[in-house]
Design a protein around this motif. Structure first.
Motif, PDB file in Angstrom:
ATOM      1  N   VAL A   1      31.519  24.190  54.480  1.00 39.13           N
ATOM      2  CA  VAL A   1      30.425  23.572  55.617  1.00 39.13           C
ATOM      3  C   VAL A   1      31.091  24.106  56.839  1.00 39.13           C
ATOM      4  O   VAL A   1      31.961  23.644  57.327  1.00 39.13           O
ATOM      5  CB  VAL A   1      29.972  22.282  55.352  1.00 39.13           C
ATOM      6  CG1 VAL A   1      28.970  21.839  56.510  1.00 39.13           C
ATOM      7  CG2 VAL A   1      29.739  22.052  54.052  1.00 39.13           C
ATOM      8  N   LYS A  28      28.653  26.972  51.933  1.00 35.05           N
ATOM      9  CA  LYS A  28      27.804  26.118  51.195  1.00 35.05           C
ATOM     10  C   LYS A  28      26.876  25.784  52.120  1.00 35.05           C
ATOM     11  O   LYS A  28      25.595  25.601  51.629  1.00 35.05           O
ATOM     12  CB  LYS A  28      28.693  24.820  50.749  1.00 35.05           C
ATOM     13  CG  LYS A  28      28.043  23.741  50.301  1.00 35.05           C
ATOM     14  CD  LYS A  28      28.788  22.533  49.997  1.00 35.05           C
ATOM     15  CE  LYS A  28      28.077  21.245  49.564  1.00 35.05           C
ATOM     16  NZ  LYS A  28      29.030  20.112  49.363  1.00 35.05           N
ATOM     17  N   LYS A  29      27.037  25.573  53.421  1.00 33.89           N
ATOM     18  CA  LYS A  29      26.003  25.186  54.451  1.00 33.89           C
ATOM     19  C   LYS A  29      26.735  25.631  55.927  1.00 33.89           C
ATOM     20  O   LYS A  29      27.864  25.645  56.053  1.00 33.89           O
ATOM     21  CB  LYS A  29      25.943  23.595  54.445  1.00 33.89           C
ATOM     22  CG  LYS A  29      24.872  23.147  55.583  1.00 33.89           C
ATOM     23  CD  LYS A  29      24.748  21.671  55.612  1.00 33.89           C
ATOM     24  CE  LYS A  29      24.032  21.214  54.514  1.00 33.89           C
ATOM     25  NZ  LYS A  29      23.940  19.663  54.674  1.00 33.89           N
ATOM     26  N   GLU A  65      19.916  24.015  59.671  1.00 37.82           N
ATOM     27  CA  GLU A  65      20.918  23.873  58.607  1.00 37.82           C
ATOM     28  C   GLU A  65      20.560  24.881  57.891  1.00 37.82           C
ATOM     29  O   GLU A  65      19.379  25.010  57.022  1.00 37.82           O
ATOM     30  CB  GLU A  65      20.750  22.541  57.876  1.00 37.82           C
ATOM     31  CG  GLU A  65      21.237  21.294  58.970  1.00 37.82           C
ATOM     32  CD  GLU A  65      21.204  19.943  57.940  1.00 37.82           C
ATOM     33  OE1 GLU A  65      22.102  19.738  56.921  1.00 37.82           O
ATOM     34  OE2 GLU A  65      20.325  19.151  58.353  1.00 37.82           O
ATOM     35  N   THR A  67      21.346  26.798  54.185  1.00 35.14           N
ATOM     36  CA  THR A  67      21.998  26.808  52.656  1.00 35.14           C
ATOM     37  C   THR A  67      21.625  27.934  51.829  1.00 35.14           C
ATOM     38  O   THR A  67      22.412  27.743  50.825  1.00 35.14           O
ATOM     39  CB  THR A  67      21.580  25.449  52.143  1.00 35.14           C
ATOM     40  OG1 THR A  67      20.309  25.390  51.938  1.00 35.14           O
ATOM     41  CG2 THR A  67      21.749  23.970  52.673  1.00 35.14           C
ATOM     42  N   GLU A 110      27.554  12.359  62.771  1.00 31.88           N
ATOM     43  CA  GLU A 110      27.360  12.380  61.410  1.00 31.88           C
ATOM     44  C   GLU A 110      27.387  13.876  60.909  1.00 31.88           C
ATOM     45  O   GLU A 110      27.940  14.136  59.817  1.00 31.88           O
ATOM     46  CB  GLU A 110      25.927  11.745  61.282  1.00 31.88           C
ATOM     47  CG  GLU A 110      25.830  10.260  61.399  1.00 31.88           C
ATOM     48  CD  GLU A 110      26.868   9.600  60.540  1.00 31.88           C
ATOM     49  OE1 GLU A 110      27.169   9.754  59.232  1.00 31.88           O
ATOM     50  OE2 GLU A 110      27.872   8.767  61.076  1.00 31.88           O
ATOM     51  N   LEU A 111      26.821  14.879  61.420  1.00 33.60           N
ATOM     52  CA  LEU A 111      26.803  16.077  61.061  1.00 33.60           C
ATOM     53  C   LEU A 111      28.430  16.733  61.025  1.00 33.60           C
ATOM     54  O   LEU A 111      28.779  17.335  60.144  1.00 33.60           O
ATOM     55  CB  LEU A 111      26.068  17.150  61.961  1.00 33.60           C
ATOM     56  CG  LEU A 111      24.523  16.933  61.755  1.00 33.60           C
ATOM     57  CD1 LEU A 111      23.701  17.792  62.932  1.00 33.60           C
ATOM     58  CD2 LEU A 111      23.988  17.172  60.500  1.00 33.60           C
ATOM     59  N   LYS A 113      30.933  15.030  60.598  1.00 31.08           N
ATOM     60  CA  LYS A 113      31.564  14.410  59.326  1.00 31.08           C
ATOM     61  C   LYS A 113      31.423  15.282  58.186  1.00 31.08           C
ATOM     62  O   LYS A 113      31.969  15.237  57.198  1.00 31.08           O
ATOM     63  CB  LYS A 113      31.252  12.974  59.163  1.00 31.08           C
ATOM     64  CG  LYS A 113      31.460  11.786  60.222  1.00 31.08           C
ATOM     65  CD  LYS A 113      31.015  10.347  59.862  1.00 31.08           C
ATOM     66  CE  LYS A 113      31.365   9.414  61.160  1.00 31.08           C
ATOM     67  NZ  LYS A 113      30.749   8.217  60.826  1.00 31.08           N
ATOM     68  N   GLN A 114      30.147  15.916  57.949  1.00 33.03           N
ATOM     69  CA  GLN A 114      29.878  16.833  56.791  1.00 33.03           C
ATOM     70  C   GLN A 114      30.703  18.037  56.876  1.00 33.03           C
ATOM     71  O   GLN A 114      30.846  18.645  56.019  1.00 33.03           O
ATOM     72  CB  GLN A 114      28.443  17.328  56.711  1.00 33.03           C
ATOM     73  CG  GLN A 114      27.469  16.076  56.785  1.00 33.03           C
ATOM     74  CD  GLN A 114      26.100  16.788  56.655  1.00 33.03           C
ATOM     75  OE1 GLN A 114      25.862  17.698  56.493  1.00 33.03           O
ATOM     76  NE2 GLN A 114      25.125  15.986  57.378  1.00 33.03           N
ATOM     77  N   ALA A 115      31.271  18.454  58.143  1.00 33.97           N
ATOM     78  CA  ALA A 115      31.932  19.711  58.491  1.00 33.97           C
ATOM     79  C   ALA A 115      33.370  19.942  57.872  1.00 33.97           C
ATOM     80  O   ALA A 115      34.124  18.945  57.786  1.00 33.97           O
ATOM     81  CB  ALA A 115      31.996  20.073  59.895  1.00 33.97           C
ATOM     82  N   ASP A 116      33.630  21.078  57.173  1.00 31.49           N
ATOM     83  CA  ASP A 116      34.924  21.533  56.824  1.00 31.49           C
ATOM     84  C   ASP A 116      35.628  21.968  58.211  1.00 31.49           C
ATOM     85  O   ASP A 116      36.875  21.943  58.311  1.00 31.49           O
ATOM     86  CB  ASP A 116      34.996  22.487  55.799  1.00 31.49           C
ATOM     87  CG  ASP A 116      34.474  21.577  54.481  1.00 31.49           C
ATOM     88  OD1 ASP A 116      34.960  20.737  53.850  1.00 31.49           O
ATOM     89  OD2 ASP A 116      33.514  22.451  53.783  1.00 31.49           O
ATOM     90  N   LYS A 139      39.278  17.448  61.877  1.00 37.07           N
ATOM     91  CA  LYS A 139      38.582  18.757  61.528  1.00 37.07           C
ATOM     92  C   LYS A 139      39.498  19.729  61.841  1.00 37.07           C
ATOM     93  O   LYS A 139      40.143  20.093  62.950  1.00 37.07           O
ATOM     94  CB  LYS A 139      37.418  18.698  62.287  1.00 37.07           C
ATOM     95  CG  LYS A 139      36.356  17.459  62.042  1.00 37.07           C
ATOM     96  CD  LYS A 139      36.057  17.858  60.643  1.00 37.07           C
ATOM     97  CE  LYS A 139      35.010  16.430  59.930  1.00 37.07           C
ATOM     98  NZ  LYS A 139      34.985  16.633  58.845  1.00 37.07           N
TER      99      LYS A 139
END
Length: 167
Positions: A1, A28-29, A65, A67, A110-111, A113-116, A139
């Motif tokens: 991500v 993935k995203k 976003e 995908t 919050e976004l 937190k999703q990130a790689d 991160k």
């Protein structure tokens, strides 16, 4: 991500690169957020929200976003026309942010937190705070900054501790 949290997709070459190479890179995203009031919003990747005057796009904070990216127009190449088509046909999501799109806002955190990995051109005036946030959330990142930042008391120790590199 991949998260481009300071990147208006209307202008960001980071966003364009990751969108057009989405499949080749095995993403993935891809998430991009835009700060309220971008001066160039709508210049290249035209995406309209419900507005009163369609000739003047609103400069509003939003997120995209992605995908899925495929050659939707059948021209043999994946390009921004395909991304635009997918966004207009609900395969991917473009939505208005509740806040102003600031990287420190709760919805942008919050976004994050999703990130790689985070790839962006952050505001230079907030560079110290921006890097501190990335470090605190552990991160991986690739960001553009002014070379003078290496002299900042918050940045130099990160270089010394091999947590941040120049390149």
């Amino acid at each position: 991500v991949v998260f481009c949290n300071c990147d208006d997709p209307y202008e960001s070459n980071f966003f364009k690169y990751f969108a057009m190479n989405f499949n080749r890179l095995g993403l993935k995203k891809l998430i991009a957020t835009c700060y309220n009031g971008s001066p160039v919003q709508g210049n290249e990747l035209l995406l309209q929200f419900d507005i009163d005057d369609p000739s003047e796009p609103k400069k509003i904070a939003h997120k995209i976003e992605i995908t899925e990216v495929s050659d939707m127009n059948g021209d043999g190449a994946i390009d921004l026309a395909d991304v635009r088509y997918l966004l207009q046909n609900d395969k991917n999501v473009i939505s208005i942010l509740k806040g102003n799109g600031d990287f420190r806002s709760p919805e942008c955190v919050e976004l994050l937190k999703q990130a790689d990995i985070v790839v962006t051109n952050p505001p230079f005036s907030k560079f110290r705070e921006y890097v501190a946030q990335l470090i605190s959330y552990q991160k991986k990142f690739l960001i553009i900054g002014n070379q003078n930042a290496i002299t900042y008391k918050e940045i130099f120790p990160l270089i010394k501790e091999n947590k941040l590199w120049l390149g």
